[in-house]
Every structure is written in structure tokens, then in C-alpha cells.
Design an enzyme around this catalytic site. Sequence first.
Site, PDB file in Angstrom:
ATOM      1  N   HIS A 117       0.836  -1.210   0.000  1.00  0.00           N
ATOM      2  CA  HIS A 117       0.000   0.000   0.000  1.00  0.00           C
ATOM      3  C   HIS A 117       0.871   1.261   0.000  1.00  0.00           C
ATOM      4  O   HIS A 117       0.689   2.166  -0.820  1.00  0.00           O
ATOM      5  CB  HIS A 117      -0.908  -0.038   1.233  1.00  0.00           C
ATOM      6  CG  HIS A 117      -1.839   1.123   1.350  1.00  0.00           C
ATOM      7  ND1 HIS A 117      -3.154   1.063   0.945  1.00  0.00           N
ATOM      8  CD2 HIS A 117      -1.658   2.384   1.821  1.00  0.00           C
ATOM      9  CE1 HIS A 117      -3.727   2.230   1.155  1.00  0.00           C
ATOM     10  NE2 HIS A 117      -2.842   3.056   1.689  1.00  0.00           N
ATOM     11  N   GLU A 118       1.820   1.307   0.936  1.00  0.00           N
ATOM     12  CA  GLU A 118       2.660   2.502   1.035  1.00  0.00           C
ATOM     13  C   GLU A 118       3.579   2.644  -0.172  1.00  0.00           C
ATOM     14  O   GLU A 118       3.927   3.759  -0.569  1.00  0.00           O
ATOM     15  CB  GLU A 118       3.457   2.489   2.340  1.00  0.00           C
ATOM     16  CG  GLU A 118       2.603   2.451   3.608  1.00  0.00           C
ATOM     17  CD  GLU A 118       1.496   3.510   3.647  1.00  0.00           C
ATOM     18  OE1 GLU A 118       1.658   4.571   3.023  1.00  0.00           O
ATOM     19  OE2 GLU A 118       0.449   3.252   4.289  1.00  0.00           O
TER      20      GLU A 118
ATOM     21  N   GLU B 117      -4.510   7.699  -3.181  1.00  0.00           N
ATOM     22  CA  GLU B 117      -5.078   6.444  -2.699  1.00  0.00           C
ATOM     23  C   GLU B 117      -5.416   5.515  -3.862  1.00  0.00           C
ATOM     24  O   GLU B 117      -5.425   4.294  -3.691  1.00  0.00           O
ATOM     25  CB  GLU B 117      -6.313   6.742  -1.847  1.00  0.00           C
ATOM     26  CG  GLU B 117      -6.713   5.617  -0.939  1.00  0.00           C
ATOM     27  CD  GLU B 117      -5.713   5.325   0.186  1.00  0.00           C
ATOM     28  OE1 GLU B 117      -4.810   6.171   0.431  1.00  0.00           O
ATOM     29  OE2 GLU B 117      -5.828   4.264   0.804  1.00  0.00           O
TER      30      GLU B 117
ATOM     31  N   HIS C 149       1.738   4.672  -2.714  1.00  0.00           N
ATOM     32  CA  HIS C 149       1.880   6.112  -2.446  1.00  0.00           C
ATOM     33  C   HIS C 149       3.284   6.605  -2.827  1.00  0.00           C
ATOM     34  O   HIS C 149       3.448   7.632  -3.483  1.00  0.00           O
ATOM     35  CB  HIS C 149       1.668   6.382  -0.957  1.00  0.00           C
ATOM     36  CG  HIS C 149       0.248   6.302  -0.499  1.00  0.00           C
ATOM     37  ND1 HIS C 149      -0.749   7.082  -1.030  1.00  0.00           N
ATOM     38  CD2 HIS C 149      -0.353   5.544   0.463  1.00  0.00           C
ATOM     39  CE1 HIS C 149      -1.905   6.818  -0.419  1.00  0.00           C
ATOM     40  NE2 HIS C 149      -1.695   5.880   0.484  1.00  0.00           N
TER      41      HIS C 149
END
Lengths: 488, 488
Positions: A254-255, A284, A258
Amino acid sequence: MPAYDDLMAFQRTTEALAQVAGRTGWDQETFMPKGAAPQRAEEMAALEEVLHARRTDPRLGDWLEEAHALDAVADANIREIRRNYERNRKVPARLAAELARVTSLAQGHWAAARASEDAAAFRPVLAEVIRLRREEGAALADGADPYDALMQDYEPGGNAAEMAAMFDAMRPRLVALRERALDSEPAPTISGTFPAAAQIALAAEIAGRFGYDFQRGRLDLAVHPFSSGSGIDVRITTRVDEADPFNCLYSTIHEVGHASYEQNVDPVHLLTPIGQGASMGVHESQSRSYENQMGRSEAFCGWLYGRMRDTFGDLGIGSERDFYRAVNAVRSGHIRTEADELHYNLHIMLRFDLERALIHGTLEVDDLEAAWNERFAHDFGVPVDRPSNGFMQDVHWSIGLMGYFPTYSLGNLYAGCLMQAARAAVPGIDDALAAGDPSPATGWMRNNVHQFGALRRPADTIAHATGAAPSAGPLLDYLEAKFGDLYP
Amino acid sequence: MPAYDDLMAFQRTTEALAQVAGRTGWDQETFMPKGAAPQRAEEMAALEEVLHARRTDPRLGDWLEEAHALDAVADANIREIRRNYERNRKVPARLAAELARVTSLAQGHWAAARASEDAAAFRPVLAEVIRLRREEGAALADGADPYDALMQDYEPGGNAAEMAAMFDAMRPRLVALRERALDSEPAPTISGTFPAAAQIALAAEIAGRFGYDFQRGRLDLAVHPFSSGSGIDVRITTRVDEADPFNCLYSTIHEVGHASYEQNVDPVHLLTPIGQGASMGVHESQSRSYENQMGRSEAFCGWLYGRMRDTFGDLGIGSERDFYRAVNAVRSGHIRTEADELHYNLHIMLRFDLERALIHGTLEVDDLEAAWNERFAHDFGVPVDRPSNGFMQDVHWSIGLMGYFPTYSLGNLYAGCLMQAARAAVPGIDDALAAGDPSPATGWMRNNVHQFGALRRPADTIAHATGAAPSAGPLLDYLEAKFGDLYP
């Protein structure tokens, strides 16, 4: 164009200072000594004072009046500087500094109170944050909706009415999918031994596979995983639960979504207003694409099954298909960051409604826990057993991020649009994912989203990449296909 | 006193920003991703631009004119703010920003060039730093000696003539001691296996014994050990050589001396001009007292011998006395930071003479390596075999610290005065050190030096603690007693 050059030279220093402030926040969450919190609050307030002064410097107004954009890049830079200038001129310096000081301290109080399940200790801290953000929202709104005004910090152009319409469109199809899943045979679960060091090493390897550049970043531990920084110093954090390796691995992916967005912006935009993601919603869309649509795909799960068995030994699961089912298990859990793709947006809807009420003054902090618990029991069918499983689970409100949560769902929606377009444009995305190689998909994101940074407005960024205005259809189609297959 | 209150409120923000700048430097040396250096240089320049603007803000001049000190604390704060204000007004903002940017980048170039022994790559980088510091020295000196002007940043009130006189007083007695030691039977050396993790764990334990507060600090690795920060966030670094555990352990004790000085300043002075050490010389008096006079004492070596055998097993040494001799072995080594107490000041004398010549323009960077090597061979009797053992060994010049080196010797001199006074005032210092407990000695430092921060000028700080003006006598008496015993 001397006015534009002066404007950009001034702005470049501001952007550099903002990077320092961001990294000071990163330090606070990773390596800061516990006893340093009071001094850190003064440091953050000092940085905020300087940044606020620069962002409201009257010279900006003069330069903005004189500067004329000769190309799309200049046009976008001027647009972003003007938007922030007009926004920040509305917030008194005293309030900006107070917000910085209070939220810096509140974050530590939140972490301590969450660890000891001490809702009573957290309430006055949160009440102070809410009081200041209400004041800021009112100052920004000029008589309009203060919640909409706060949302602009995260999703320029977004508003609560559109968000509510989006949620109305999502809810029935999500609830139907959820009910079918919960009525079906439960998915299998993995078992085994997952030492922290091995989890972190595997997370780092997977981060590299998803394109994270460790020469311009690093991976550390924090209470709440996050990505920090723009340009050539973009750092990510994760967390480790030795009973649940998916927490660490999927938080990391997820990170990386980003961070890759920030790392891949065209370097010519370094330390300029467009040298960063277009909005939290577009951000996101990247983290969700990476985590869910790539990371939790049947193809990548096939690869990950083998890789995790190499690392951790037997997982108590006999096939790639069962592993895929375990990764995508649908359950009514308490924790947003651990939620499956169906429940995730229900978590957001709950927060969206409560935080609007907090900002509008129709809900007070003293009544928040009860309101949360009642709503959660209604939506999820299970009671909240403790504050860390309820209203104290997320860092966001303690640091003043009201109006931020809905961008997560908007990101899911954008992710649906983008991945639909990527799959149409690039052959072999799943074949590569099945070999542990997300690069066909991440490469499309890089070329069609990342490199442009904030050149275009959020919705235009998606439209430029996909050729169509964003809508909830592709996400819901994707979810119905995926979970219809998983829970037939 | 509204003017004083306004002055201090403004100054407090400046001090907080200076702490952020310091920690950004710490990050650069510890955790910064390698690829982030160009962006970091812009960030440091931006911070320096803001700090310079604040430190030269014309309102400071107005407040300083109107403010009247009602007590010694206010008097000292005003003195320090005035000194810095008058200094910084002389340096053009353009030059200050350029120095920040160039030295930030130069540090990375130095580290890379040092690692690859590439003097040719380092020379143009250093030449640029020297050019800027010459310009700054000239701006500060107003026609007087630019080197003296630069020294004021590190030792307010110090000057090269006094330093030269100090070195003239030291040199013959040091050279005599050194010659006797080198003519004697060589000291024994330790042998064994010293794993990095065990060294770091022992270093952390010893740091705690010397009073370092990990609640308000942390210990990490860096190329060049240093202490960073004031107030309640004071971080130290060390380095590890698996062949030489003394490098790690004594670097750590040294930095704990610096850090304890900062951590123990009376908290009422937090984020004020006197809430930090009085000068680099007084700072070094603490690091040297901790490292040498306490850490390398026969008493503490007795304890450390047992503790190291517990940790690492056999050290190839049969007695506490031989261990003490090994710790204090006198050898003509190349590296300043590894030098024994006799050679250390000879290293400084060499740098003092060369850096004065660089600033005065009587030596150019192209000729520096040859000058260094010639002087080193003369003073130490051994040739320099490579740049990292010669003029490229220290970080200081790459980051513009000219005028800093002599404060190391001044610190040794101050340490002699302070430890003489501590031993006269506190019974049982050695008995406690023999039990691994430096607290009687460190407690005296805390009560008589640390707590006051920069309340008094450097030499007055020493005089207040010892009851006498500082002089070289106590240090030389101490060295003659210690090394006369070790090399009879």
C-alpha cells in the site's frame, strides 16, 4: 516573465521547508526519543509559523497578479500556488501555529491512550483538535459548509454531497456482496510462524518488486504505516504482527503505491507545487491499485504463496487457490486497515458521517465513542469491544485530518477506473504478476499517472489517464467479478 | 519589559528552527537515502535562508536597543542574541545560503572521496568551501584577522594568538612525554573477536553509566561520531570497527560527554540562547573529561577489563594493569580520533597551522595534501600512506569548520582544570569509577558546568566551576603523572 520566476524561486524554498516539516513528522513517528515530544511540538509550531508566513506572504499576491503562464506547467504551478495562497490567507497565523502545536502533541497522546485503551485520556485531546478544526473550517468556508472547506486540503474540487452520492451508489452493491460472502463457507486462514525480521525482509523485497527505489527512500517501522516526502527522499513505514504477516506485507505494498507516485514524478518538477501527487484521492488510487488490484489479485497471490512458503515454511494451506481465498477473506473485522475490499468502504462511510457531524457540531467528542459503537454494531453486526478496535484505532482525527477519510473511497473508485484502463491497454499484466513481476501494471501507472504529479486537477488526472470521467462503475464491476468468483 | 519578551518569543522560534536544522543534519549522517543528497542540499539552504533572515531581522536590532536585563539570565540571553545578530548582519544572505548548500553537498562528496581515496575528486569541492569561508571570514573580520573572526563561531572570545601561545606552552612537555613513551617498551594490545552488535550493546550500556538519558536521545551509527541537538532531543552516533572495540566504546563515551552537557542544562533555558553549551571548547572539556580523564583512567579501565572479558571472552591480556596500558598505548598513528592523549594535541597543532594558512590564502587547496604529508612526517615520524589517513580523514573542513580544531585542544586544557577541581571537591571518584560508576565525577560536572549552559562566557564558565582562570598547567601535570607512571 520575472514575476513568475520570482514566484517560483520563492515557492521552491517553501517547498523545501515543507519537505523538512514532513520529514520532521516522519522522525516523530519512527526514531524520535519518547521524552522529546514537548520540544518537538515547539519545533513543529515554529516550522508551521514559517510556512504559514511564506504561504500568506503578500508578495505572493503581487506575483500571482503579474505572472502569466506560458505553458501548461506554469499554468498548473500558478493554479496550485493561488489555491493555497487564497486558502491560507483565510487562516489566522495564531490558529495555524496552534493547530500545529496541538496536533503534534495530540498524536503522542493518541498513541499512548490507544495502547492503554484509555478513552477518557484521549477525549479532551481530541476535543481540542476538533475545536480548532471547526474554527479553521469556519474561517475557510466563508459561510459555506466548513466540512467541504476542510476537504479541499485533501481533494481539491471534492465536496461532501458528491461523496455522499458516491457512497449511495456503492452501498447497496457492496452490502449485497458482503452478505453473500458472509453467508458462504468461510475462507481458509493461514497458520505458521512468521518472525518479524523475515517479514520485514520479505516486505522490502516485495517493495522493490513493486518499483520502490531504496536509493531514494527507506523502510522503517511505525505504529501506523505511512509514506512521507516527495521528490528524491520518499520514505515508507510498515508494522509487524507476528501472528499476521499479511498486515506487514500488504501495508508495505500500500505505502509503496503512495511512494512510487511521489518517486516517479518527472524530476523537472522537483520542489515545485506540481512535483507531488494531485490529491489524496489520486494518491489512494495508487496505494489501492498496488495493494488490492495487483497485490491481492489471484495472479500475484499465486506467486506470493510460493514465496511465503519458501520464507516461512508450511502455511497450513494446500493450494494457490485457497491462499488467494485466505488473502481475500471477507470478515466483519473492527480494524479499517485490515478490512477486506468489501468492508473497507463501509468503514469509510461510518467515519465520513461521524466526522461531518463532529465538524458541523451535531456530534460532540463526549458522545463520539457511543455513536461509533452503535453505528459499527449496526453496519458490521458485531459489537466494539475496546477503543483501539473502535473510535481510537486511526491516527487521523488526533492529527486533525477531518475530511480526509472519504478520499480513501474515492481512491478505490479511481483505482477501479485506472486498472480497467491499464488492463485494456497492456497485455500480460496477470502473467507478469503470476511471476512476481508487477512492472507491466506499475509501468502503466508511472507513464499515465505518476510522471505528471499535480499537473492536472484530480478528476482530470484520472480522465487523462483513462479517457473517461471517473465513476464508481468499474470498481463495482471489478468487485462483483472478483468476489462473485470467490464466494459463488 | 515588553521588548525583552518580544525578543525572547522571536528567539524561541529561531532556536526551535535551529534544532530542526541540526536534526536534518543528523538525518543526513545517519538515515538519509543516498540518492537524496541533491534535494537535501536545497532543504538545508532553505533552512539556512530562513534562519539567516531571522538572525538578521531588523526587529532584533530594535528589541536589543530597548531591552534591559533585570537578571543574569536575561543579561546572558541578550549578550548571546546581540553577538549573533551583529555577526550575522555582516554576512550577506546570498553567501549564507551558498555556504549551506555547498557544505551540505560537500559532506557527501567528502565521504565518497574518502571511501575511494580520491583526493582529486575532493580538491575542487574543498576549494569551493575554502573560497566561501575566506569570503565569510573577510566579511566578519572588518579588516582584522579573518581566522580569528571565524573562530568566534566556536569559541567566543578566543583568538589565534592565544591558541598559538597555548600550543607553545604544551608542545615541549608533550613532545618530551611522547619521546619517552615511544622509546619505552610498547604497550600490549588486545586481541579477540568483537562482533559489531555486542560492541554497540556495550557502548549503549556504558553510555547509560556515564549518565546519557536514552529517553531524550538515541545512539546510531555514522561515518564520523557526533552529538546533535540541545534540550530534550540530544542524539549521539558512534562507529564500529570489528578489529578495534576501543574505537566504538571511547567514541561513544566522548559523545556522551557532549550530549550530557546538553541534556543537563537547566530545563528553564530550553530553546533559549543559553540553553546549550557555552562554546566548543567547553563542550570538548566535557567530552575529553568523560573519554580520557574518566574513561581511560586506571580505575575505570579496571572495571572495563572485567566487563569486556564478560562480553567478548579472552582479550589476550592478563591483568588490569596491562589492559590499562593497552587502552593508553602511545603510538604515532595517522588518525586524530584514534590518537592517544599525548599525540592528540599534536594532530590539532598541525590542523591549526594548515587551516590558518588556508584561510589567510598563504596555502591553496592544491598544495594542502603535500603540506599535510610533509608536516605529518616531521611531527609524527611516519609517512602518510593515503588520503584517508591524511588530509581527508576529518569531516570538518568539508563542512566549512575552519577555526574549530583548536577548540579541541582548548577543551583538553579546560578538562585538566575541571577534573583537578572535581577531584579536589569530591571524594571517591576513583573508587566509584573502579566499580563502573562515573556518577561522582559526572555529577560534579552536571552541578558545576552543565546546568548553567551558556549563562557565562566560556572562560568564565571554567573559572566559575574551578575558582581559577583556565591554564595549561593542570592538563600537563595530569599527563605527566599519568604517562610518567605508564612509561616510567
